[in-house]
Scaffold this motif. Structure first.
Motif, PDB file in Angstrom:
ATOM      1  N   THR A  92       0.856  -1.182   0.000  1.00 25.54           N
ATOM      2  CA  THR A  92       0.000   0.000   0.000  1.00 25.54           C
ATOM      3  C   THR A  92       0.894   1.234   0.000  1.00 25.54           C
ATOM      4  O   THR A  92       1.723   1.410   0.894  1.00 25.54           O
ATOM      5  N   THR A  93       0.740   2.079  -1.012  1.00 22.35           N
ATOM      6  CA  THR A  93       1.581   3.270  -1.141  1.00 22.35           C
ATOM      7  C   THR A  93       1.322   4.239   0.005  1.00 22.35           C
ATOM      8  O   THR A  93       0.174   4.527   0.347  1.00 22.35           O
ATOM      9  N   SER A  94       2.380   4.768   0.591  1.00 21.44           N
ATOM     10  CA  SER A  94       2.234   5.652   1.745  1.00 21.44           C
ATOM     11  C   SER A  94       1.798   7.057   1.331  1.00 21.44           C
ATOM     12  O   SER A  94       1.985   7.484   0.186  1.00 21.44           O
ATOM     13  N   LEU A  95       1.235   7.758   2.295  1.00 20.14           N
ATOM     14  CA  LEU A  95       0.825   9.138   2.086  1.00 20.14           C
ATOM     15  C   LEU A  95       2.011  10.008   1.673  1.00 20.14           C
ATOM     16  O   LEU A  95       1.884  10.892   0.810  1.00 20.14           O
ATOM     17  N   LEU A  96       3.182   9.762   2.255  1.00 22.54           N
ATOM     18  CA  LEU A  96       4.356  10.558   1.927  1.00 22.54           C
ATOM     19  C   LEU A  96       4.808  10.326   0.493  1.00 22.54           C
ATOM     20  O   LEU A  96       5.281  11.249  -0.174  1.00 22.54           O
ATOM     21  N   LYS A  97       4.639   9.095   0.001  1.00 21.04           N
ATOM     22  CA  LYS A  97       4.987   8.808  -1.390  1.00 21.04           C
ATOM     23  C   LYS A  97       4.032   9.514  -2.331  1.00 21.04           C
ATOM     24  O   LYS A  97       4.447  10.068  -3.365  1.00 21.04           O
ATOM     25  N   HIS A  98       2.746   9.534  -1.997  1.00 20.65           N
ATOM     26  CA  HIS A  98       1.785  10.273  -2.811  1.00 20.65           C
ATOM     27  C   HIS A  98       2.110  11.772  -2.811  1.00 20.65           C
ATOM     28  O   HIS A  98       1.972  12.448  -3.836  1.00 20.65           O
ATOM     29  N   ALA A  99       2.532  12.283  -1.659  1.00 19.04           N
ATOM     30  CA  ALA A  99       2.913  13.694  -1.576  1.00 19.04           C
ATOM     31  C   ALA A  99       4.141  13.974  -2.428  1.00 19.04           C
ATOM     32  O   ALA A  99       4.216  14.998  -3.117  1.00 19.04           O
ATOM     33  N   ASP A 100       5.097  13.069  -2.396  1.00 16.90           N
ATOM     34  CA  ASP A 100       6.298  13.227  -3.206  1.00 16.90           C
ATOM     35  C   ASP A 100       5.955  13.220  -4.692  1.00 16.90           C
ATOM     36  O   ASP A 100       6.495  14.014  -5.478  1.00 16.90           O
ATOM     37  N   ASP A 101       5.032  12.337  -5.099  1.00 22.03           N
ATOM     38  CA  ASP A 101       4.594  12.311  -6.496  1.00 22.03           C
ATOM     39  C   ASP A 101       3.905  13.627  -6.875  1.00 22.03           C
ATOM     40  O   ASP A 101       4.126  14.158  -7.970  1.00 22.03           O
ATOM     41  N   ALA A 102       3.047  14.128  -5.989  1.00 29.09           N
ATOM     42  CA  ALA A 102       2.359  15.385  -6.275  1.00 29.09           C
ATOM     43  C   ALA A 102       3.364  16.530  -6.418  1.00 29.09           C
ATOM     44  O   ALA A 102       3.183  17.433  -7.255  1.00 29.09           O
ATOM     45  N   ALA A 103       4.428  16.498  -5.622  1.00 26.46           N
ATOM     46  CA  ALA A 103       5.471  17.522  -5.749  1.00 26.46           C
ATOM     47  C   ALA A 103       6.164  17.407  -7.108  1.00 26.46           C
ATOM     48  O   ALA A 103       6.474  18.425  -7.745  1.00 26.46           O
ATOM     49  N   GLU A 153      -6.575  13.762  13.464  1.00 27.75           N
ATOM     50  CA  GLU A 153      -5.300  13.071  13.335  1.00 27.75           C
ATOM     51  C   GLU A 153      -5.532  11.568  13.301  1.00 27.75           C
ATOM     52  O   GLU A 153      -6.293  11.028  14.109  1.00 27.75           O
ATOM     53  N   PRO A 154      -4.881  10.873  12.376  1.00 26.63           N
ATOM     54  CA  PRO A 154      -5.075   9.424  12.263  1.00 26.63           C
ATOM     55  C   PRO A 154      -4.816   8.667  13.557  1.00 26.63           C
ATOM     56  O   PRO A 154      -5.514   7.695  13.860  1.00 26.63           O
ATOM     57  N   ILE A 155      -3.834   9.106  14.346  1.00 24.22           N
ATOM     58  CA  ILE A 155      -3.540   8.405  15.592  1.00 24.22           C
ATOM     59  C   ILE A 155      -4.735   8.473  16.542  1.00 24.22           C
ATOM     60  O   ILE A 155      -5.049   7.507  17.242  1.00 24.22           O
ATOM     61  N   ASP A 156      -5.430   9.623  16.557  1.00 25.15           N
ATOM     62  CA  ASP A 156      -6.618   9.747  17.409  1.00 25.15           C
ATOM     63  C   ASP A 156      -7.741   8.849  16.905  1.00 25.15           C
ATOM     64  O   ASP A 156      -8.465   8.227  17.701  1.00 25.15           O
ATOM     65  N   ALA A 195       3.531   6.342   8.010  1.00 25.91           N
ATOM     66  CA  ALA A 195       3.303   7.709   7.514  1.00 25.91           C
ATOM     67  C   ALA A 195       1.942   8.226   7.958  1.00 25.91           C
ATOM     68  O   ALA A 195       1.803   9.393   8.342  1.00 25.91           O
ATOM     69  N   TRP A 196       0.932   7.361   7.905  1.00 23.85           N
ATOM     70  CA  TRP A 196      -0.430   7.753   8.262  1.00 23.85           C
ATOM     71  C   TRP A 196      -0.524   8.124   9.744  1.00 23.85           C
ATOM     72  O   TRP A 196      -1.104   9.156  10.101  1.00 23.85           O
ATOM     73  N   LEU A 197       0.070   7.310  10.609  1.00 22.95           N
ATOM     74  CA  LEU A 197      -0.032   7.549  12.046  1.00 22.95           C
ATOM     75  C   LEU A 197       0.718   8.799  12.480  1.00 22.95           C
ATOM     76  O   LEU A 197       0.375   9.411  13.499  1.00 22.95           O
TER      77      LEU A 197
END
Length: 410
Positions: free
Chosen positions: A254-265, A318-321, A372-374
């Motif tokens: 499962t692709t991480s949120l940070l990887k999706h952000a890097d792609d968007a950049a 926040e995902p952790i919550d 990344a999500w947490l």
């Protein structure tokens, strides 16, 4: 520096301009033999035993349906539509093809019922497509077999109707290209403003459709159409794991949120380098807003400023919550185990193999995404942006409660 904040509360669902019928030119490959592009025809299946192991989304008994197959570039796979089953853009596995033969597998029939397709090109065969095309010269004829299903299929090359103003455009990254659609307004502007549209969570593609959800919404393509009518250009793309970019997500991962952000950049750098837009704004829906905000932060640290950010129906919780709330329903031993794993994930530390009850959620294929999500704090990510921010919330939203949305404003 706090962002300039504009809050827009929409009391009803977002209204867009009426959907226009595509009146663009038809695009069809003239190459003989099997080639990338759109193929259309029929699939007939029947159960070969009295009681099958299927019971999946196609049901039991028999199936005779029209199908569409979009063959992508080599090593990028293929997508299958079965409109009668409200199935669109289903990603296929094990896709291989040459000029004369194509093979792929389809896993939506149920456990143990992977359907294997094996087809050969016949230059003398042809079939009339549902779009009204004349029977083409040449077709793919083959068999489709699973444990308890047997059948055949026939496919003929079909035309792809282009939409006026839309052009396919792929953005290179370090490990592949993200296929997208650039839509330019027919306004005569030499340097129109552009909005980058980012899809939400999961496998939602550039048009706002998700193969795991029956039917099509085309919400992002409709947004692009409405903005085009107002003189605004748009770019939307298939993120990893979705649409024509499904093979860019590692098998079983499962692709991480940070990887999706890097792609968007990467996409924003690419669009900025074109030097043909008067300003560039990012518009993200739910988790697309999270990756969009993170991408803008990356670029601001590099000294590249984006002109605006729009968060649509995004949660500020926040995902952790969110996870901790869900753990409260577990019995004490499982809750303690899960909490220990969460602490280890956030710290990047090793932990023991999870018990059976927690194994799927904390599977190795999800750990990069989970970490990344947490650790993500959406409200903090938006608050640190230097660019102006517009928040949009629709009161008919069924996924993000208003209370969660308003946490973005804290």
């Amino acid at each position: 520096m706090k962002p300039i904040i504009v809050i827009l509360m929409i009391i009803s669902t977002m209204a867009f301009a009426p959907r226009l019928s595509a009146q663009g030119s038809e695009v069809q490959s003239s190459k003989s033999g099997i080639a990338e592009g759109l193929w259309e025809g029929s699939l007939t299946l029947r159960q070969s035993t009295g009681v099958g192991a299927a019971g999946g989304s196609l049901g039991q008994g028999s199936l005779s349906s029209g199908i569409r197959l979009k063959i992508l570039a080599k090593c990028m796979g293929a997508l299958l539509d079965i409109p009668d089953q409200s199935m669109f853009g289903y990603p296929l596995d094990d896709v291989t093809w040459t000029d004369t033969r194509i093979r792929f597998s389809f896993d939506a029939l149920g456990p143990g019922e992977e359907l294997g397709f094996d087809g050969f090109y016949s230059p003398s065969a042809g079939v009339k497509t549902s779009s009204g095309d004349k029977p083409s010269s040449g077709a793919i004829i083959g068999t489709a077999n699973a444990a308890s299903w047997k059948g055949s299929f026939l496919l003929s090359r079909a035309s792809i109707v282009s939409v006026p103003g839309e052009n396919t455009l792929s953005v290179p990254t370090e490990d592949g290209s993200l296929p997208g659609t650039l839509r330019l307004p027919d306004s005569g502007q030499e340097y129109p403003p552009l909005i980058l549209l980012l899809a939400g969570a999961g496998t939602t593609d550039r048009n706002g459709n998700n193969y795991n959800v029956p039917g099509r919404s085309d919400c992002l393509s409709m947004v692009a159409e409405a903005l085009s009518a107002r003189g605004v250009a748009t770019f939307r793309y298939d993120k990893r794991g979705s649409g024509e970019a499904y093979t860019l997500e590692r098998q079983g991962m499962t692709t991480s949120l940070l990887k999706h952000a890097d792609d968007a950049a990467h996409v924003l750098r690419f669009l900025s380098s074109l030097d043909r837009f008067s300003r560039i704004t990012v518009m993200g829906m739910n988790e697309g807003a999270w990756s969009g905000a993170a991408a803008i932060s990356i670029l601001e640290r590099e000294g590249l400023n984006i002109d605006g950010f729009v968060a649509v129906d995004a949660s500020g919780e926040e995902p952790i919550d969110e996870l901790e709330s869900s753990l409260e329903g577990l019995e004490e031993g499982l809750r303690s185990e899960a909490e220990a794993i969460v602490r280890a994930l956030k710290a990047g530390e090793a932990f023991e193999v999870p018990s059976e009850a927690l194994a799927d959620f904390f599977a190795a294929s999800r750990r990069e995404w989970l970490k990344a999500w947490l650790n993500f704090k959406p409200a903090d990510e938006v608050a640190r942006l230097k660019t102006p921010v517009l928040f949009i919330y629709g009161s008919a939203d069924l996924q993000v409660p208003r209370e969660a949305f308003e946490k973005l404003l804290d």
